[in-house]
Design a protein around this motif. Structure first.
Motif: not given
Ligand SMILES: [Zn+2]
Length: 151
Positions: A17-22, A74-76, A79-81
């Motif tokens: 799971t991305c900790v930015g956007c889930r 985190v997604c590359p 915004a997610c970062m």
């Molecule tokens: Zn993300």
């Protein structure tokens, strides 16, 4: 369109799971960070969130070692970062208080580490490295595309 082979291989790929956007995505498509001790001091304020592969690519960072077994994905995407840094996504992933994360610095560190890993694997040669190089190159490309979208 997604082929049956892709579906099958995605089913076997570890998902994170991305900790930015889930969003839940295959682990190989995400940037992996860890909490590191910097230097030989045990104090928590010497901790830093860095790309997972930093130990291998940053020999000059003396005394660098992971201080938690957990990873943050985190997604590359910038915004997610930034969302992860702003909303405590890293602290959640490491299940503890973390030093403040500078999303821009962590983003560029990931870019450098990716380039370093690709270079390292290319120089070590061998066809065994090819799939890893491909995966890392795909991540690097995604990061460059993401930078292009930042206004
Ligand atoms: Zn993300």
């Amino acid at each position: 369109m997604t082929t049956a082979t892709e579906v099958a291989s995605n089913m076997h790929a570890p998902m994170r799971t991305c900790v930015g956007c889930r969003a839940v995505r295959p682990q190989a498509e995400l940037l992996r960070s860890k909490l590191f001790h910097v230097g030989t001091d045990e104090s928590a304020d010497k901790e830093q969130v860095l790309p997972d592969q930093s130990v291998r690519t940053c020999a000059k960072r003396h005394g660098l070692r992971a201080s938690s077994g957990r990873s943050a994905y985190v997604c590359p995407a910038r915004a997610c970062m930034e969302r992860a840094a702003r909303r405590g996504g890293f602290a959640r992933a490491f299940a503890r208080k973390t030093p403040p994360v500078d999303p821009a610095a962590l983003w560029s560190a990931h870019g450098e580490v990716l380039a370093g890993m690709i270079d390292l694997l290319n120089r070590s040669g061998g066809t065994a490295a090819a799939p890893r190089v491909q995966r890392l190159a795909a991540l690097a490309t995604a990061m460059r595309a993401a930078v292009g979208r930042v206004s």
